[in-house]
Design a protein around this motif. Structure first.
Motif, mmCIF file in Angstrom:
data_model
loop_
_atom_site.group_PDB
_atom_site.id
_atom_site.type_symbol
_atom_site.label_atom_id
_atom_site.label_comp_id
_atom_site.label_asym_id
_atom_site.label_seq_id
_atom_site.Cartn_x
_atom_site.Cartn_y
_atom_site.Cartn_z
ATOM 1 N N LEU A 90 0.820 -1.213 0.000
ATOM 2 C CA LEU A 90 0.000 0.000 0.000
ATOM 3 C C LEU A 90 0.848 1.254 0.000
ATOM 4 O O LEU A 90 0.405 2.313 -0.417
ATOM 5 N N ASP A 91 2.072 1.135 0.524
ATOM 6 C CA ASP A 91 2.944 2.303 0.626
ATOM 7 C C ASP A 91 4.360 1.871 0.256
ATOM 8 O O ASP A 91 5.052 1.245 1.060
ATOM 9 N N ASN A 93 6.978 3.250 0.284
ATOM 10 C CA ASN A 93 8.041 3.750 1.179
ATOM 11 C C ASN A 93 8.022 3.089 2.553
ATOM 12 O O ASN A 93 8.806 3.460 3.425
ATOM 13 N N TYR A 94 7.118 2.129 2.759
ATOM 14 C CA TYR A 94 7.054 1.507 4.080
ATOM 15 C C TYR A 94 8.378 0.778 4.367
ATOM 16 O O TYR A 94 8.870 0.020 3.528
ATOM 17 N N GLU A 106 5.958 4.115 11.151
ATOM 18 C CA GLU A 106 5.033 3.942 10.012
ATOM 19 C C GLU A 106 4.014 2.821 10.284
ATOM 20 O O GLU A 106 3.063 2.651 9.533
ATOM 21 N N ALA A 111 -2.835 2.835 8.948
ATOM 22 C CA ALA A 111 -2.231 2.046 7.861
ATOM 23 C C ALA A 111 -2.602 0.571 8.008
ATOM 24 O O ALA A 111 -2.953 -0.091 7.018
ATOM 25 N N GLU A 114 -6.178 0.067 7.068
ATOM 26 C CA GLU A 114 -6.330 0.096 5.603
ATOM 27 C C GLU A 114 -6.025 -1.285 4.996
ATOM 28 O O GLU A 114 -6.734 -1.757 4.110
ATOM 29 N N ARG A 219 2.568 8.609 11.819
ATOM 30 C CA ARG A 219 4.000 8.362 11.574
ATOM 31 C C ARG A 219 4.912 9.434 12.162
ATOM 32 O O ARG A 219 6.129 9.252 12.198
#
Ligand SMILES: Nc1ncnc2c1ncn2[C@@H]1O[C@H](COP(=O)(O)OP(=O)(O)OP(=O)(O)O)[C@@H](O)[C@H]1O
Ligand SMILES: [Mg+2]
Length: 294
Positions: A90-91, A93-94, A106, A111, A114, A219
């Protein structure tokens, strides 16, 4: 006979076979009581009706090491996808590969929620006793977070929750790895003192409020949420389902918990440890139920 070593996680573990079943032995090598904590937590999951891995206390007779055993959640062709990999989808950059699993800001409640909205609930075989009205992955996961507040589990980092991939669909995995809960690594001296003290700052009620989750509010937070605030945050996102979990918790009586603790062999859990663990659980249950009131 060990067939393969499991390298994920911090404890020594190996896979072996029991007939057709793939089984995992998790060693308790540090003398910190992770074996009884894992087993007691498993029985408490059963009392709540949570989808959970079933653990039994065990001894590795080759090395005479205590530990626990459990069946695999993912016999072939199933595969486990950990929380960090799901969050990464989903991210981009996680920090999925971060070595600091506990200090990942994070790893936030929004998150993780989600991710939950995109998962199917655990498959029916894992759900023999869900409360009626609890049927979404997010609603079931809120039960895992309530469990963490009840048992003071500070270890729900992004590799201690997961989904099961069957080649087509992702289902929330049953809850697993609760060995770092129930304040199992306190010394008996400290347990005794906290049970008997008149100093409020040292008392078990104060101690219970200090448990930290591995979830962050957002975050930019510098500190993770307490286990109770993590539960409140998740509960706020699925209010109806989380109320059903609280009802389950409310129905659990002291005698039910005492019975579970009484089953642990005395050489693995002292009587003072049993008393302290019961008090901690009853204190956390009371705090979870009190918070319901406005
Ligand atoms: N029942 C199971 N079925 C399938 N895989 C499992 C099972 N139990 C554990 N694993 C795999 O092994 C990994 C480590 O297991 P677990 O989290 O129980 O150990 P741990 O050493 O206590 O971990 P931690 O360092 O998080 O405390 C899990 O993240 C998972 O990938
Ligand atoms: Mg783990």
């Amino acid at each position: 006979m060990a067939e393969a070593v499991e390298y994920l996680g911090t404890k020594s573990k190996f896979w072996y076979r029991d007939g057709e079943r793939q089984m995992l032995f998790k060693a308790e090598e540090r003398g910190t009581g992770e074996d009884w904590a894992e087993k007691v937590a498993c029985e408490l999951c059963a009392l709540l009706g949570l989808p959970h891995v079933w653990y039994e206390m065990a001894v590795d007779i080759n090395e005479m090491r205590p530990g626990v055993v459990c069946g695999s959640i993912t016999p072939p062709p199933l595969a486990l996808v950990h929380g960090n990999q799901l969050l990464l989808k989903l991210d981009p950059n996680y920090p999925a590969e971060s070595r600091h699993r506990y200090r990942t800001s994070e790893h936030t409640v929004p998150a993780v929620f989600e991710v939950m909205t995109r998962l199917q609930p655990p498959t029916p075989g894992w759900c023999p006793d869900l409360p009626s009205g609890v049927d979404s992955a997010a609603g079931i996961f809120s039960g895992y977070v309530m469990l963490d507040a009840w048992i003071a589990n500070q270890d729900r980092h992004h590799e201690n929750w997961a989904a099961v991939w069957n080649g087509d669909t992702l289902h929330l995995a049953p809850t697993f790895d609760h060995g770092a809960s129930l304040a199992r690594n306190l010394s008996d001296e400290e347990r005794y003192e906290r049970l008997e003290t008149r100093d409020r700052g040292r008392h078990i009620s104060h101690f219970a409020g200090r448990a930290r989750s591995a979830f962050y509010a957002d975050r930019t937070s510098s500190q993770p949420l307490s286990t109770f605030d993590a539960w409140r945050s998740f509960a706020g996102l699925v209010p109806n389902e989380s109320r059903r979990w609280l009802k389950r918790l409310e129905a659990i009586e002291t005698a039910d918990v005492q019975w579970v603790l009484d089953q642990v062999p005395p050489d693995r859990m002292s009587s003072i440890c049993r008393r302290f663990t019961l008090d901690l659980l009853m204190e956390n249950q009371r705090r979870l139920l009190d918070r319901r009131k406005p």
